[in-house]
Design a protein around this motif. Structure first.
Motif, short mmCIF file in Angstrom:
data_model
loop_
_atom_site.label_atom_id
_atom_site.label_comp_id
_atom_site.label_asym_id
_atom_site.label_seq_id
_atom_site.Cartn_x
_atom_site.Cartn_y
_atom_site.Cartn_z
N LEU A 93 0.08 13.63 -62.34
CA LEU A 93 0.67 13.90 -63.65
C LEU A 93 2.08 13.32 -63.64
CD1 LEU A 93 0.12 15.67 -66.22
CD2 LEU A 93 1.22 17.54 -65.00
N TYR A 94 2.40 12.49 -64.61
CA TYR A 94 3.75 11.92 -64.71
C TYR A 94 4.56 12.75 -65.71
CZ TYR A 94 2.38 7.80 -62.07
OH TYR A 94 1.96 6.94 -61.07
N LEU A 95 5.72 13.22 -65.25
CA LEU A 95 6.60 14.05 -66.07
C LEU A 95 8.02 13.51 -66.00
CD1 LEU A 95 5.31 17.56 -64.89
CD2 LEU A 95 4.74 16.42 -67.05
N ASN A 96 8.87 14.00 -66.87
CA ASN A 96 10.28 13.63 -66.75
C ASN A 96 10.99 14.58 -65.79
OD1 ASN A 96 11.31 15.91 -68.18
ND2 ASN A 96 10.66 14.96 -70.09
N ILE A 97 12.27 14.36 -65.58
CA ILE A 97 12.97 15.04 -64.50
C ILE A 97 12.98 16.55 -64.67
CG2 ILE A 97 15.22 14.71 -65.63
CD1 ILE A 97 16.44 14.36 -62.84
N PHE A 98 13.22 17.04 -65.89
CA PHE A 98 13.33 18.50 -66.02
C PHE A 98 11.98 19.16 -66.14
CE2 PHE A 98 13.25 17.69 -70.64
CZ PHE A 98 14.00 16.53 -70.76
N CYS A 264 3.66 13.56 -60.10
CA CYS A 264 3.43 14.90 -59.54
C CYS A 264 1.93 15.06 -59.23
CB CYS A 264 3.84 15.97 -60.54
SG CYS A 264 5.48 15.74 -61.26
N ILE A 265 1.65 15.71 -58.10
CA ILE A 265 0.26 16.03 -57.75
C ILE A 265 0.00 17.47 -58.17
CG2 ILE A 265 -1.42 16.25 -55.89
CD1 ILE A 265 0.17 14.14 -54.34
#
Length: 349
Positions: A93-98, A264-265
């Motif tokens: 899963l790709y997320l932003n920093i926060f 993120c895994i």
């Protein structure tokens, strides 16, 4: 990385209600088998095209696996990942920093580990909330033909020459938080001095506009409706080279705000080893170079050799990376709801 700022704020408040718990990598990650399917949630466009070329192809060639994508902004896939916590349909899963740091605390995604070989090459700031795959700092961007002198400090926004010409970022997404928290830094404060920040930003009013996206901001620049804002440097670099060479990307003395895309895994993935291999390929030099060359995302690893023509457009090396300003996201996320209310009432209102 396009962020639905108001939507994210609602989601992050909801996420804060979940009880955090410590996450460990599964002790026995099974070797991938031919036909295994990895589900990846990522932004579309150039990022989808790059990972298909530099991550999917070598992974499928090595393991005979299948890759499925869930494309779009982080808000929808983040909400889905939270709804599926512990029984995920996503593997990566790709997320932003926060979002990424909160997702680890909430038990949705795993802490990064050295099981990903390129973990050791990650800069320290890229080892939080998952595996940072791209630095994309936020900073002041402005029309240099309208400036009496180059901008060298976040305080320069308070120069009277910019009065009525600023497009302030909407809400508390990456650009909005960067603008607010760098205001705190510039005037000697921290995340805990929000009253001071609001008072200082109110001094900049009236704004030319509140800008809700990069596309909207660049239209404002094109039409000369605004001359200054806070934006991602990478997207602005592309805009400068393709449409508007009058726009400058400032390097303030207080630093640029750290923004980052994070792989993120998920907790509970059935494809642990395959997910780690996917991220390792994303952190490899071919993929990092493609990110840098095509969309001006700066590498998060220290083992990539960049051509000279790219270096001046990116954040490169330990010294420059260490100057990116990170924030206390735990404190920010805990205060988002009440800060959003004040933002709506006193800054955007």
């Amino acid at each position: 990385m396009t962020i639905s700022r108001r939507k994210f704020n609602k989601l992050i408040v909801g996420a804060g209600l979940a009880a955090p718990f410590h996450i460990m990598r599964p002790a026995a990650a099974q070797e991938p088998k031919k036909g295994d399917e990895l589900v990846v949630g990522i932004w579309g466009g150039a990022q989808e095209r790059i990972v298909k070329e530099y991550v999917e192809k070598p992974l499928v060639e090595k393991y005979g696996c299948k890759i499925s994508y869930v494309l779009g902004g982080t808000g929808d896939r983040r909400a889905r990942a939270y709804a599926e916590r512990g029984r995920p349909s996503f593997d990566v899963l790709y997320l932003n920093i926060f979002e990424s740091r909160q997702a680890v605390k909430d038990g949705v995604t795993q802490e990064p580990t050295a099981a990903v070989k390129n973990f050791e090459a990650l800069y320290p700031s890229a080892r939080k909330g998952g595996y940072g795959v791209a630095f994309n700092p936020c900073t002041i961007v402005y029309d240099k033909t309208k400036a009496s002198k180059p901008i060298t400090s976040w305080k320069d926004m308070w120069n009277p020459e910019w009065k009525g010409r600023i497009a302030w970022p909407d809400g508390l997404g990456a650009e909005g938080i960067s603008a607010l928290m760098m205001t705190a830094r510039a005037f000697g404060g921290t995340e805990k001095d929000f009253d001071m920040v609001v008072d200082k930003v109110k001094q900049l009013k009236p704004f030319a506009a509140i800008q809700a996206s990069q596309a909207q901001l660049f239209e404002m620049f094109d039409q000369k409706l605004a001359d200054l804002s806070v934006e991602f440097g990478s997207f602005t670099q592309s805009y400068v080279e393709s449409r508007n060479p009058n726009i400058a990307i400032a390097a303030p003395s207080e630093g640029q705000a750290l923004a980052m895309n994070v792989a993120c895994i998920t907790v509970g993935t059935k494809n642990q080893k395959l997910a780690e291999e996917w991220i390792n390929l994303h952190l490899s030099e071919p993929c990092m170079l493609a990110y840098a060359r095509e969309i001006y995302y700066s590498p998060t690893v220290n083992n990539v050799t960049l051509p000279d023509d790219l270096k001046k457009k990116l954040v490169v090396g330990e010294s420059q990376v260490s100057q990116l300003v990170d924030f206390d996201w735990d404190y920010i996320n805990a205060n988002r709801a009440k800060w959003q209310a004040r933002y709506d009432r006193e800054i955007a209102g």
